[in-house]
Design a protein around this motif. Structure first.
Motif, PDB file in Angstrom:
ATOM      1  N   GLY A  84     -20.405 -28.195  69.855  1.00 26.79           N
ATOM      2  CA  GLY A  84     -19.222 -29.011  69.613  1.00 26.79           C
ATOM      3  C   GLY A  84     -18.037 -28.388  70.322  1.00 26.79           C
ATOM      4  N   VAL A  85     -16.915 -28.411  69.664  1.00 29.69           N
ATOM      5  CA  VAL A  85     -15.703 -27.823  70.226  1.00 29.69           C
ATOM      6  C   VAL A  85     -15.936 -26.345  70.549  1.00 29.69           C
ATOM      7  N   LEU A  86     -16.715 -25.682  69.723  1.00 28.13           N
ATOM      8  CA  LEU A  86     -16.969 -24.254  69.913  1.00 28.13           C
ATOM      9  C   LEU A  86     -18.241 -23.995  70.728  1.00 28.13           C
ATOM     10  N   ASP A  87     -18.448 -24.770  71.781  1.00 28.46           N
ATOM     11  CA  ASP A  87     -19.622 -24.520  72.619  1.00 28.46           C
ATOM     12  C   ASP A  87     -19.403 -23.326  73.532  1.00 28.46           C
ATOM     13  N   ARG A 141      -2.439 -12.198  64.094  1.00 27.45           N
ATOM     14  CA  ARG A 141      -3.664 -13.003  64.114  1.00 27.45           C
ATOM     15  C   ARG A 141      -3.440 -14.224  65.015  1.00 27.45           C
ATOM     16  N   ILE A 142      -4.524 -14.763  65.526  1.00 32.46           N
ATOM     17  CA  ILE A 142      -4.472 -15.964  66.351  1.00 32.46           C
ATOM     18  C   ILE A 142      -4.546 -17.169  65.432  1.00 32.46           C
ATOM     19  N   ALA A 143      -3.527 -18.040  65.499  1.00 30.00           N
ATOM     20  CA  ALA A 143      -3.452 -19.218  64.633  1.00 30.00           C
ATOM     21  C   ALA A 143      -3.912 -20.482  65.342  1.00 30.00           C
ATOM     22  N   ASP A 144      -3.881 -20.485  66.670  1.00 33.31           N
ATOM     23  CA  ASP A 144      -4.347 -21.639  67.432  1.00 33.31           C
ATOM     24  C   ASP A 144      -4.550 -21.210  68.874  1.00 33.31           C
ATOM     25  N   ILE A 145      -5.380 -21.969  69.583  1.00 28.97           N
ATOM     26  CA  ILE A 145      -5.687 -21.686  70.988  1.00 28.97           C
ATOM     27  C   ILE A 145      -5.628 -23.000  71.755  1.00 28.97           C
ATOM     28  N   SER A 152      -5.350 -28.208  71.335  1.00 28.45           N
ATOM     29  CA  SER A 152      -5.213 -27.446  70.098  1.00 28.45           C
ATOM     30  C   SER A 152      -6.601 -27.261  69.508  1.00 28.45           C
ATOM     31  N   LEU A 153      -7.056 -26.020  69.453  1.00 33.99           N
ATOM     32  CA  LEU A 153      -8.369 -25.756  68.855  1.00 33.99           C
ATOM     33  C   LEU A 153      -8.365 -26.184  67.396  1.00 33.99           C
ATOM     34  N   ARG A 154      -7.300 -25.882  66.691  1.00 36.65           N
ATOM     35  CA  ARG A 154      -7.183 -26.227  65.264  1.00 36.65           C
ATOM     36  C   ARG A 154      -7.349 -27.736  65.064  1.00 36.65           C
ATOM     37  N   ALA A 155      -6.589 -28.545  65.796  1.00 39.77           N
ATOM     38  CA  ALA A 155      -6.656 -29.998  65.651  1.00 39.77           C
ATOM     39  C   ALA A 155      -8.022 -30.533  66.070  1.00 39.77           C
TER      40      ALA A 155
END
Length: 174
Positions: A84-87, A141-145, A152-155
Motif C-alpha cells: 500500500g502506501v508503505l510499499d 519525532r517525525i510527525a509526517d513525511i 502527506s504520509l499521515r493523510a
C-alpha cells in the motif's frame, strides 16, 4: 599593545555571538537532543551496512511521533500483507538502501516544530523528502513525511485505512 586589545575585544565579541546563538536555538530547548542530532541518528541507519528500523520494532517509537507510528502499524495490519502506501521505507522512499550524501535544510514550523527538507542519494538515485518534526516526550519525532508522490504520509495512511475498512466484509454479510 593596541593590537592585542583590539584582538581580545574581537574574540570576546565573537565568543558572545556564538554563545548567544547556541543558547537561542529552539532545537536545543529543555536539554532535548537537537534536530540535527536527531536526523543524524535517523539517517545513520541507512548506510550500505546499516539496518533501518522496521515500524514493528519497539525502537521505531524513537523516530516516529506516536500517532503516526500507530497509523503506520494500523495500515500494515488492515492491508494484511498487501502493498500500500508503505510499499517503500518512508524515510528514504526506497525498498533497498545504500544511502549516501544525505543533506537537509531546516526551517522553523508552526507550534515550535521544524520542517526538514531532506535530499539524499540512494543506489545512485536522488530522493527528496520533507519531514515534519515535533518535540514529543524525550526528543524529536517525525510527525509526517512528504515525497514527490505522497503529499502527506499521515493523510494517505488515513485514507488507505478507511478504504480498507470499507472494503472489508461486514459481519453477517456473506
Amino acid at each position: 599593545m593596541r593590537f592585542l586589545k583590539l584582538l581580545s575585544t574581537a574574540l570576546l565579541l565573537a565568543w558572545i555571538a556564538v554563545a548567544g546563538s547556541a543558547c537561542a536555538r529552539p532545537d536545543n530547548a529543555g536539554g532535548s537532543p537537537g534536530v540535527d542530532a536527531f536526523l543524524h541518528t535517523v539517517y545513520s541507519r541507512y548506510s550500505a551496512s546499516g539496518i533501518p528500523l522496521d515500524i514493528d520494532d519497539v525502537r521505531a517509537a524513537t523516530i516516529y511521533e506516536a500517532s503516526l507510528l500507530a497509523l503506520m502499524r494500523q495500515d500494515r495490519q488492515s492491508l494484511k500483507g498487501e502493498a500500500g502506501v508503505l510499499d517503500a521505507d518512508p524515510l528514504c522512499a526506497c525498498q533497498d538502501h545504500a544511502v549516501s550524501a544525505v543533506n537537509w535544510v531546516l526551517q522553523p514550523a508552526a507550534g515550535g516544530g521544524w520542517s526538514a527538507r531532506v535530499s539524499l542519494q540512494n543506489l545512485g538515485q536522488a530522493q527528496h523528502l520533507e519531514l515534519s518534526l515535533v518535540h514529543s516526550g524525550p526528543g524529536w519525532r517525525i510527525a509526517d513525511i512528504q515525497t514527490e508522490n505522497i503529499p502527506s504520509l499521515r493523510a494517505s495512511l488515513q485514507d488507505e485505512i478507511q478504504a480498507a475498512a470499507a472494503e472489508a466484509p461486514q459481519p453477517g454479510n456473506r
